[in-house]
Write an enzyme that holds these catalytic residues in place. Structure first.
Site: not given
Ligand SMILES: [Zn+2]
Length: 366
Positions: A263-266, A296-297, A300, A319
């Site tokens: 996943a990516m925390e945009n 987790h995301e 962020h 991270e």
């Molecule tokens: Zn992360």
């Protein structure tokens, strides 16, 4: 494929000393076919007085650079060397750079990834710009400490929905406008466009949405309440922990196809691999993993997005902290109270394993 100069930390420090970047206006046109899209960027920035070095560059990796102007004066498009467009002898004060280019869609998950679903022939695109792939989508001073406000406009085919960091509005003729972001790093800008299947709700006055490609709609719907319950519970718990309001205007989670990472925390538009939309019976451990990734995301949003590392040598902290928060918050706020067991079994042994290799190294080099 053309080579690309990788920005060094020294270059980033020099550029951060010279520039204060304020605002990007980015206009993307996704209606131009399967291979390329149009990208027009206007960057407003200030050059600080009293600098020894007054030359710098903007990063860009176009299929075709049509034109570039600095304060209305044309720059030579042929001066683009690898992925750098030089900006020479900059005078102190305000400047406006305009870049008009054609960019390539990616099939590798770097930049603007384009995917056609073999199930129904529908096409979806989404960005993955971490760590240095902004330049595959628009021109940018691409380093994490040069934060700016981003204002995006996206022209998309009929029947598509455009998602972005800020809330989007369809203003007619396939044109979507995203609300300007707070100052964020270039690598965190995000767009996801296509005929998404969406489940939308509101929590604490903020729009929440989950999205996937249409062919997965029944599977997302089956788990929508679970995903949204976890999202709401973690959101409330983070407010208690951080004592700082959620910094963005909406919270969308898009489950996207062919995603390289988990996943990516945009900010305001987290992307997840759509394998997290389960298509058959799964174990509770798999559901716990998905809950942990959601948590987790979301961590962020505060630690990573609102407050961001200056340079990549602090990625370990970004991270590790999100991972710590993710395990802790899932255990505290959701029905998955045994997350630390999973941490002990999976993550800890992963760390031990990495530490025994010849490639082991200090977390922070300096
Ligand atoms: Zn992360």
């Amino acid at each position: 494929m053309a080579t690309m100069s990788v920005l060094t930390r020294d270059e980033a420090q020099t550029r951060a000393q010279l520039l204060d970047v304020h605002h990007y206006t980015v206009a993307l046109d996704l209606t131009g076919g399967d291979d390329t899209f149009d990208s027009v960027t206007v960057i407003r920035f200030t050059v600080r007085a009293g600098q020894d070095v007054t030359d710098t560059f903007v990063e860009l990796k176009p299929a075709d650079l049509r034109s570039a102007t600095l304060d209305g004066q044309p720059l030579d498009p042929h001066s683009l060397t690898e992925n750098r467009l030089p900006l020479k002898s900059l005078t102190p004060g305000e400047h406006e750079l305009r870049v008009d280019a054609t960019m390539r869609y990616s099939r590798t998950g770097e930049g603007m990834h384009r995917f056609t679903d073999p199930t129904d022939g529908e096409t979806y695109v989404y960005t993955q710009l971490f760590m240095e792939d902004v330049q595959r989508v628009f021109a940018a001073f691409d380093q994490p400490d040069l934060k700016a406000v981003f204002e995006l406009t996206v022209t998309a085919p009929q029947g598509w929905t455009v998602l972005a960091n800020g809330m989007t509005e369809h203003t007619g003729d396939g044109v979507w406008k995203a609300a300007p972001t707070p100052p964020i790093s270039t690598y965190l800008v995000a767009v996801a466009a296509g005929p998404w299947h969406s489940v939308r709700t509101e929590h604490r006055g903020l729009p929440f949405g989950i999205h996937c490609r249409r062919s997965l709609a029944p599977h997302l719907d089956a788990d929508a309440e679970e995903i949204l319950d976890i999202t709401r519970a973690c959101f409330d718990r983070y407010h208690e922990k951080f004592d700082e309001p959620y910094p963005f205007d909406s919270y969308d989670q898009a489950f996207v196809p062919e995603f390289n990472a988990g996943a990516m925390e945009n900010p305001g538009l987290v992307t997840f691999r759509d394998e997290f939309v389960y298509r058959s019976a799964v174990t509770d451990t798999e559901r716990q993993t998905r809950a942990m990734v959601i948590a987790h995301e979301m961590a962020h949003m505060w630690f990573g997005d609102l407050v961001t590392l200056r340079w990549w040598d602090d990625i370990w902290l970004n991270e590790s902290f999100a991972e710590y928060m993710g395990y802790q918050t899932t255990a505290e706020a959701t029905r998955f109270t045994g997350t630390w067991t999973d941490f002990g079994v999976a993550r800890k042994s992963w760390g031990y394993d990495a530490d025994q290799r010849p490639s082991t190294h200090p977390l922070a080099p300096e």
